[in-house]
Design a protein around this motif. Sequence first.
Motif, mmCIF file in Angstrom:
data_model
loop_
_atom_site.group_PDB
_atom_site.id
_atom_site.type_symbol
_atom_site.label_atom_id
_atom_site.label_comp_id
_atom_site.label_asym_id
_atom_site.label_seq_id
_atom_site.Cartn_x
_atom_site.Cartn_y
_atom_site.Cartn_z
ATOM 1 N N THR A 92 0.840 -1.200 0.000
ATOM 2 C CA THR A 92 0.000 0.000 0.000
ATOM 3 C C THR A 92 0.874 1.249 0.000
ATOM 4 O O THR A 92 1.956 1.258 0.585
ATOM 5 C CB THR A 92 -0.924 0.032 1.227
ATOM 6 O OG1 THR A 92 -0.129 0.012 2.420
ATOM 7 C CG2 THR A 92 -1.863 -1.158 1.237
ATOM 8 N N GLN A 93 0.382 2.275 -0.674
ATOM 9 C CA GLN A 93 1.051 3.569 -0.698
ATOM 10 C C GLN A 93 0.071 4.615 -0.195
ATOM 11 O O GLN A 93 -1.077 4.669 -0.641
ATOM 12 C CB GLN A 93 1.516 3.913 -2.124
ATOM 13 C CG GLN A 93 2.349 5.179 -2.206
ATOM 14 C CD GLN A 93 2.840 5.443 -3.623
ATOM 15 O OE1 GLN A 93 2.674 4.594 -4.510
ATOM 16 N NE2 GLN A 93 3.427 6.600 -3.856
ATOM 17 N N MET B 31 1.324 9.473 -7.043
ATOM 18 C CA MET B 31 1.800 8.186 -6.561
ATOM 19 C C MET B 31 2.623 7.448 -7.613
ATOM 20 O O MET B 31 2.800 6.229 -7.538
ATOM 21 C CB MET B 31 0.603 7.319 -6.149
ATOM 22 C CG MET B 31 -0.168 7.889 -4.970
ATOM 23 S SD MET B 31 -1.616 6.881 -4.582
ATOM 24 C CE MET B 31 -2.037 7.490 -2.949
ATOM 25 N N SER C 114 9.378 6.708 2.097
ATOM 26 C CA SER C 114 8.467 7.720 1.552
ATOM 27 C C SER C 114 7.800 8.489 2.676
ATOM 28 O O SER C 114 7.437 7.914 3.716
ATOM 29 C CB SER C 114 7.388 7.056 0.674
ATOM 30 O OG SER C 114 7.969 6.414 -0.436
ATOM 31 N N ASN D 112 4.560 10.815 4.029
ATOM 32 C CA ASN D 112 3.120 10.832 3.786
ATOM 33 C C ASN D 112 2.674 12.108 3.091
ATOM 34 O O ASN D 112 1.626 12.135 2.447
ATOM 35 C CB ASN D 112 2.349 10.670 5.101
ATOM 36 C CG ASN D 112 2.506 9.284 5.688
ATOM 37 O OD1 ASN D 112 2.708 8.313 4.959
ATOM 38 N ND2 ASN D 112 2.450 9.171 6.999
#
Length: 982
Positions: A131-132, A153, A732, A734
Amino acid sequence: LMKHFYSSSVSEDLGCRRGEFSRKHYGSVELLISSDADGAIQRAGRFRVENGSSGENADYTPGTWHRTDVHLENPEYHTRWYLKYFLGKVHQNYIGTDAEKNPFFLSVVLSDQNNQRIPQYHSILWRKTGTQKICLPYSPTKTLSVKSILSAMSLDKFEKSPREIFHPEIQKDLLVLEEQEGSVNFKFGVLYAKDGQLTDDEMFSNETGSESFQQFLHLLGDTITLKGWSGYRGGLDTKNNTTGTHSIYTVFQGHEIMFHVSTMLPHSRENKQQVERKRHIGNDIVTIIFQEGEESSPAFKPSMIRSHFTHIFALVRYNKQNDSYRLKIFSEESVPLFGPPLPSPPVFTNHQEFRDFVLVKLINGEKATLETPTFSQKRQRTLDMLIRSLYQDMMPDLHKGNNMLNRRSFSDVLPESPKSSRKKEEARQAEFVRLGQALKLKTTVKGDTTANLATASFCRKEPWESQSFCSNFPHEVVCADSWGQSLLVSTDAGILLIDDGQPSVQVFDKTLQVKQMNVLEALDLLIARTDKGKDSRILVFRLSAVQKAVETKKMIRSKYDCRENKLERTKGCHLYAINTHHGSELRIVVAIRNKLLLVTKKYNSYNTFTSTSLLSSPESPVEEFQYIREICLSDPPVVMTLVDGPTGDSDNMICVAYRHQFDLVNESTGESYRLHHIETNRVNFVAAIDVYEDGEAGLLLCYNYVCQYRKVYPFSGGSPLVQPSAYDFHFSWNQVPYAVVCAFPYVLAFTTDSIEIRLVVNGNLVHTAVVPELQLLASRSDIYFKATAAVSGSSDSSSKELSSKSSPQTPIAYEKPEFLLPSLEVPCKNLYKIPLSNLVGRSIERPLKSPLAPKVITTTTSSGITSLPVTHSLSLSRMEIKEIASRTRKELLGLLDEPIPKTECAQKLKKGSRRQSDPKQGAVRSSSSDRIISSSFEGYSERGDLSTSSDPDTLANREESSPSIYPFQLISLYDEDIIDLK
């Protein structure tokens, strides 16, 4: 100020501060071999061993790791987005396939950021690789499309464009996808080993444990009866007692933990291998080994345990002589680094702190193990199977409609519907929200969410908590830098010098527009980039001259008084950078379009900063700078950082960012080498931070949502070794930050309304602080920022969530979230400070004193002894505090006109002792906040020369030579350890 110039300040040398970045704090990999009683080799394995040793070249005192370093990594209340932000609210879910024909799901919700009146889009992209999650800002005027969200994304090409899923049952499936990230509850093995036992068969055959082992189990949790147990059972039988009658259980920061204790599991006299016990403990990812015996006895090795599933072993030894625990951690080589690092030495005399440390270490360790290839590949296969199965189920329904929604904008959470179908749409949304609320309640009741986590750290002081520095600051800030304990700020009203609690002093008027500045106390320099466009210049000033002008209150200088301070050849510059390790020279690289100008300032005898040299030196230091060379680039740099080579002789480098790449440029030859190429269409460069790991240079490259660490090896044959390394990693954010600050062990990302705090060594999230209207000002020493609210150390949950821990907050039906419109009256913002000493977790050298006059508290004493000036500083060292205590204890005690009588103080202490009774009355310990406050003042006379007992009767019967007892607030002046108990 002059007497401090010679000693280099840690706040001055930013490279020294980042030199703390070392993976050696997290152990080293060793080949461990176990043998039987005859000496024959049984098994061998490579494990990372953490025993608290920090290497020969460590520059810190053993045992100086503070409790502030102990954090749960990737806490569920920050990572379980779908449960936290989506369920129970109107949101949109989409389905599509990428260019490789792999299906994906996208969920988007417009939510209030933790009840701070900050609307944001939370987006989750579900793919087979994982999940990203990203946050996107909300704008009432600028629309946001599905395509733009997917582009952020890095998903730009599709085989089938995304379509919206209207069926409310999709929420159940997406919640299942999120649960694949890992369980919120944990089961840990506890194996008792007697002195001299070297095989797992011997350890598993122990029927009972010693008294110290029982004491350790009592520290871990509570003994519960398994039959009829309704909480988390961790695979144990709660109906027929086939796995024993009792077990150890606890709740820690919202996580339920069941311990598989070897002596509590069924024992078989016929089966020497104790299969029933190994069936549970051997299938635990993490196992605690409690080993009896002295330190000199044969030590435990992970290769003694025959298990392909257990990846982490925590070896615990108890020392009865000093009532302390010693900890050692073994992690399988493939497990990523996880914190907290062990103190040096790894000995804990405070049992409650030891319990907290062990549980946090084990929880973080199990989460890290799930990222190893053994587990991540299984999780990826499961996730891929679930997504493809869900896609096949959804496709027949999708073919019935023509809702190609990739062009639809997200200006509102609720889509606009035609009047004829509005009632139908409202009914669908009502059912959608109702089902989401039911799912959230069911998940909470089942125990698959950290419902009680909001109160876990509510009362604990966190290292990122901010302090108010200046209230109601009315000016717009362009840039700033710290000057000792003060802040030099470039504003729309000119250059101001600000100190805590004192009125600001204007240094330059508003004709001098400074866009970038550096205050170098140790070099007596102020470097500034002024104006913009063709008129931009680099100016250099002597700090001593600026301070003298402030002290004598001379006429405020303007732009036209700085002609002699301009560096030659710098006209038209748009950026500059200085080296953080000053070494033998100060280097400045100035960017003028696509040209780099290298300027140096050599150290000389002037830098001893004697009073005569200061008086004889010219006011402008321009003549001391030397032009070296000019380097041409293909494009103007957006980000620029100087990287020091290992020798400093023809191996210094410049990291520049432009177009879609980061390049390294050799300062001596001007040759450039590709460091990192970015594949995305749009690139937002943030920073390139030089980090020196064990003396070797590395770079944190920050762009878009990505932060990538690249190790830079020394030059070989005239070129740097820029190649993939096992030391490289990436993570990464948020949200897209506009600034990144590194202060080991943390790296902080600043956005317009939040501070995202992660660990440097692994990129794991620690905390997200919501700070409305945030602007970072300076970070060379302490971190200064401007905002309308401070950073709190407690959980970001709202007061409503705190008051209702057993059930989720019930949203209002299917209403659209309401956000306050900005009022016409703009509130004044405040300036806040996060002390660097709090972030790095141990004592560091203080910054130089403020150029403004220190605030002095003059004490009038009858004894005629000279009183001590008390400067307004929050970073006094322990030695300074002890010095003040030893020199002024009698005088301070004599100052109080109305001391508290003994009897009254004893009564207050008796009341306090009742409140400090043992909170452990129920069968289950609810959280880490139930730690017992022990008699912290006993034995204090050994350190602070103040004998204070926690026994009220002892206090009441004190000798008459001490006529009065004074409040603990006075005692807290003498020792840092007491301040937190205030």
